[in-house]
Design a protein around this motif. Structure first.
Motif, PDB file in Angstrom:
ATOM      1  N   ASN A  61       0.809  -1.206   0.000  1.00  0.00           N
ATOM      2  CA  ASN A  61       0.000   0.000   0.000  1.00  0.00           C
ATOM      3  C   ASN A  61       0.849   1.265   0.000  1.00  0.00           C
ATOM      4  O   ASN A  61       0.515   2.237  -0.692  1.00  0.00           O
ATOM      5  CB  ASN A  61      -0.955  -0.007   1.207  1.00  0.00           C
ATOM      6  CG  ASN A  61      -2.126  -0.949   1.022  1.00  0.00           C
ATOM      7  OD1 ASN A  61      -3.051  -0.677   0.269  1.00  0.00           O
ATOM      8  ND2 ASN A  61      -2.089  -2.080   1.713  1.00  0.00           N
ATOM      9  N   VAL A  62       1.941   1.274   0.769  1.00  0.00           N
ATOM     10  CA  VAL A  62       2.838   2.429   0.735  1.00  0.00           C
ATOM     11  C   VAL A  62       3.467   2.573  -0.648  1.00  0.00           C
ATOM     12  O   VAL A  62       3.584   3.693  -1.186  1.00  0.00           O
ATOM     13  CB  VAL A  62       3.922   2.300   1.820  1.00  0.00           C
ATOM     14  CG1 VAL A  62       4.993   3.380   1.629  1.00  0.00           C
ATOM     15  CG2 VAL A  62       3.317   2.437   3.205  1.00  0.00           C
ATOM     16  N   LEU A  95       0.912   4.055  -2.989  1.00  0.00           N
ATOM     17  CA  LEU A  95       0.739   5.483  -2.690  1.00  0.00           C
ATOM     18  C   LEU A  95       1.878   6.316  -3.270  1.00  0.00           C
ATOM     19  O   LEU A  95       1.654   7.368  -3.886  1.00  0.00           O
ATOM     20  CB  LEU A  95       0.662   5.688  -1.175  1.00  0.00           C
ATOM     21  CG  LEU A  95      -0.685   5.442  -0.493  1.00  0.00           C
ATOM     22  CD1 LEU A  95      -0.511   5.431   1.024  1.00  0.00           C
ATOM     23  CD2 LEU A  95      -1.697   6.503  -0.896  1.00  0.00           C
ATOM     24  N   GLN A 118       1.780   9.058  -6.419  1.00  0.00           N
ATOM     25  CA  GLN A 118       2.225  10.422  -6.142  1.00  0.00           C
ATOM     26  C   GLN A 118       3.325  10.865  -7.106  1.00  0.00           C
ATOM     27  O   GLN A 118       3.361  12.030  -7.534  1.00  0.00           O
ATOM     28  CB  GLN A 118       2.719  10.524  -4.696  1.00  0.00           C
ATOM     29  CG  GLN A 118       3.109  11.913  -4.245  1.00  0.00           C
ATOM     30  CD  GLN A 118       1.945  12.874  -4.205  1.00  0.00           C
ATOM     31  OE1 GLN A 118       0.813  12.476  -3.955  1.00  0.00           O
ATOM     32  NE2 GLN A 118       2.211  14.158  -4.454  1.00  0.00           N
ATOM     33  N   TYR A 142      -7.186   7.192  -9.797  1.00  0.00           N
ATOM     34  CA  TYR A 142      -6.045   6.891  -8.933  1.00  0.00           C
ATOM     35  C   TYR A 142      -6.053   7.736  -7.656  1.00  0.00           C
ATOM     36  O   TYR A 142      -5.419   7.359  -6.675  1.00  0.00           O
ATOM     37  CB  TYR A 142      -4.746   7.067  -9.724  1.00  0.00           C
ATOM     38  CG  TYR A 142      -4.641   6.053 -10.833  1.00  0.00           C
ATOM     39  CD1 TYR A 142      -4.377   4.721 -10.531  1.00  0.00           C
ATOM     40  CD2 TYR A 142      -4.871   6.412 -12.155  1.00  0.00           C
ATOM     41  CE1 TYR A 142      -4.327   3.774 -11.546  1.00  0.00           C
ATOM     42  CE2 TYR A 142      -4.820   5.469 -13.163  1.00  0.00           C
ATOM     43  CZ  TYR A 142      -4.555   4.152 -12.851  1.00  0.00           C
ATOM     44  OH  TYR A 142      -4.524   3.213 -13.841  1.00  0.00           O
ATOM     45  N   SER A 188      -5.581   5.775  -4.299  1.00  0.00           N
ATOM     46  CA  SER A 188      -4.639   6.158  -3.244  1.00  0.00           C
ATOM     47  C   SER A 188      -5.363   6.319  -1.913  1.00  0.00           C
ATOM     48  O   SER A 188      -4.823   5.973  -0.852  1.00  0.00           O
ATOM     49  CB  SER A 188      -3.922   7.454  -3.622  1.00  0.00           C
ATOM     50  OG  SER A 188      -4.845   8.521  -3.783  1.00  0.00           O
ATOM     51  N   SER A 189      -6.605   6.811  -1.952  1.00  0.00           N
ATOM     52  CA  SER A 189      -7.399   6.917  -0.724  1.00  0.00           C
ATOM     53  C   SER A 189      -7.697   5.534  -0.162  1.00  0.00           C
ATOM     54  O   SER A 189      -7.658   5.330   1.058  1.00  0.00           O
ATOM     55  CB  SER A 189      -8.712   7.661  -1.008  1.00  0.00           C
ATOM     56  OG  SER A 189      -8.471   8.968  -1.490  1.00  0.00           O
ATOM     57  N   SER A 236      -5.823   2.843  -0.584  1.00  0.00           N
ATOM     58  CA  SER A 236      -4.574   2.306  -0.048  1.00  0.00           C
ATOM     59  C   SER A 236      -4.281   2.882   1.336  1.00  0.00           C
ATOM     60  O   SER A 236      -3.866   2.161   2.253  1.00  0.00           O
ATOM     61  CB  SER A 236      -3.419   2.618  -0.997  1.00  0.00           C
ATOM     62  OG  SER A 236      -3.535   1.876  -2.191  1.00  0.00           O
ATOM     63  N   PHE A 237      -4.489   4.190   1.485  1.00  0.00           N
ATOM     64  CA  PHE A 237      -4.277   4.810   2.796  1.00  0.00           C
ATOM     65  C   PHE A 237      -5.255   4.236   3.819  1.00  0.00           C
ATOM     66  O   PHE A 237      -4.893   3.973   4.971  1.00  0.00           O
ATOM     67  CB  PHE A 237      -4.447   6.323   2.693  1.00  0.00           C
ATOM     68  CG  PHE A 237      -4.263   7.042   3.999  1.00  0.00           C
ATOM     69  CD1 PHE A 237      -2.995   7.215   4.537  1.00  0.00           C
ATOM     70  CD2 PHE A 237      -5.353   7.534   4.701  1.00  0.00           C
ATOM     71  CE1 PHE A 237      -2.817   7.872   5.755  1.00  0.00           C
ATOM     72  CE2 PHE A 237      -5.188   8.194   5.915  1.00  0.00           C
ATOM     73  CZ  PHE A 237      -3.922   8.357   6.441  1.00  0.00           C
ATOM     74  N   PRO A 286      -3.730  -3.701  -3.184  1.00  0.00           N
ATOM     75  CA  PRO A 286      -2.741  -3.069  -4.077  1.00  0.00           C
ATOM     76  C   PRO A 286      -2.246  -4.003  -5.166  1.00  0.00           C
ATOM     77  O   PRO A 286      -1.926  -3.546  -6.272  1.00  0.00           O
ATOM     78  CB  PRO A 286      -1.606  -2.672  -3.119  1.00  0.00           C
ATOM     79  CG  PRO A 286      -1.782  -3.526  -1.924  1.00  0.00           C
ATOM     80  CD  PRO A 286      -3.251  -3.747  -1.793  1.00  0.00           C
TER      81      PRO A 286
END
Length: 312
Positions: A43-44, A47, A51, A61, A65-66, A68-69, A288
């Motif tokens: 997940n990191v 992200l 980015q 995306y 990303s939301s 994954s966080f 992910p």
């Protein structure tokens, strides 16, 4: 360890977890530790990739990303405590810590349901109105959808935790689960937990029905657009981006409904734990990889980033 007095301020609970499988505690610890590390890295990594790669700065995306966080927070709410209890003989958790874990678990679970519904709407706009996609799914609307999902999660968690604060615990204090989940916690109350159980039944039913309806309607319109006589090849190609989202929806909703679709009993507690493990521990690890391995844009972005690093 018994709770002291009739109040809840000094009450402690024992998370039974997987202590009945005593001879495989170390094996379970290693397995869950590996899963948690993979969850963090996956997940990191996703992200950071979204980015850094400009081509991935799109609404889809942003929602990914939301997610994954959210998976990072969700997994960190459950797994570290599970790992600790696998090595701890007493497995004691305070009343405050239990309700705190319960609050964040409900908040993250509810937020994920609404976020998956928002992602389905994003796919509907992308496929059914591709020329207006950038205008319709503006940055402000995307932020609003994510914020609304979080607000729904916080509201739901606040209601359930507020009701749980009114319970008294003066008898048995062993929770037959590996985290502080509603039904096993309510079963230990000395006061009538009917309002809590009714509230959970109504709120869970409403949240599942509302988000599933939004997802089903979105994909009904998508299928109509794809299969219609005027459907273009581009729409059919765009539909491939829905496969990852559908896989995540099936994993999340399938395991979640397996937990709440039937009453817990002695014969089903192990099945409840397995379903809970899948929903709270395994699914955040898989998300992910489902999006990364099945999504050509993510893989292209990764190779582009690797190529730029080599060039530099």
């Amino acid at each position: 360890m018994a709770a002291k007095g009739n109040g809840t301020s000094s009450a402690h609970f024992v998370l039974l977890g997987f202590s009945q499988q005593g001879n495989v505690q170390v094996v379970l610890f290693v397995v869950f530790l590996v899963i948690y590390v993979i969850t963090l890295l996956g997940n990191v990594g996703l992200l950071v990739l979204i980015q850094l790669v400009a081509q991935l700065h799109t609404p889809m995306y942003f929602f990914l990303s939301s997610l994954s966080f959210l998976d990072l927070c969700y997994s960190s709410c459950i797994t570290p405590r599970l790992l600790w209890d696998l090595l701890d003989e007493e497995k004691v958790i305070s009343h405050a810590a239990c309700l705190t874990q319960f609050y964040f678990y409900v908040a993250f679970a509810t937020t994920e349901c609404y976020l998956l519904a928002a992602m389905a709407y994003d796919r509907y706009v992308a496929i059914c109105s591709p020329l207006l996609y950038s205008l319709s799914m503006s940055r402000g609307l995307c932020v609003l959808l994510v914020a609304s999902s979080c607000l729904a999660g916080v509201t739901n968690a606040t209601v359930h935790t507020g009701l749980a604060l009114g319970l008294s615990f003066c008898g048995p204090n062993v929770i037959d689960h590996f985290y502080c989940e509603g039904p096993p916690l309510f079963a230990l109350s000395c006061t009538d937990p009917a309002p809590n159980e009714l509230g959970m039944f109504v709120m869970v039913g409403f949240n599942l029905a509302a988000t599933m309806l939004a997802i089903l309607l979105s994909y009904a319109f998508i299928l109509a657009a794809i299969l219609g006589p005027r459907s273009a090849a581009g729409k059919r190609k765009a539909f491939s981006t829905c496969a990852s989202h559908l896989a995540v929806v099936v994993l999340s909703y399938g395991s979640f409904m397996a937990m709440y679709s039937r009453r817990s009993s002695r014969s089903s507690r192990l099945q409840d734990k397995v379903a809970s493990v899948f929903y709270t521990v395994v699914t955040p690890m898989l998300n992910p990889f489902i999006y990364g391995l099945r999504n050509q844009e993510v893989k292209a972005g990764l190779w582009r980033l690797i190529g730029e690093e080599r060039f530099c």
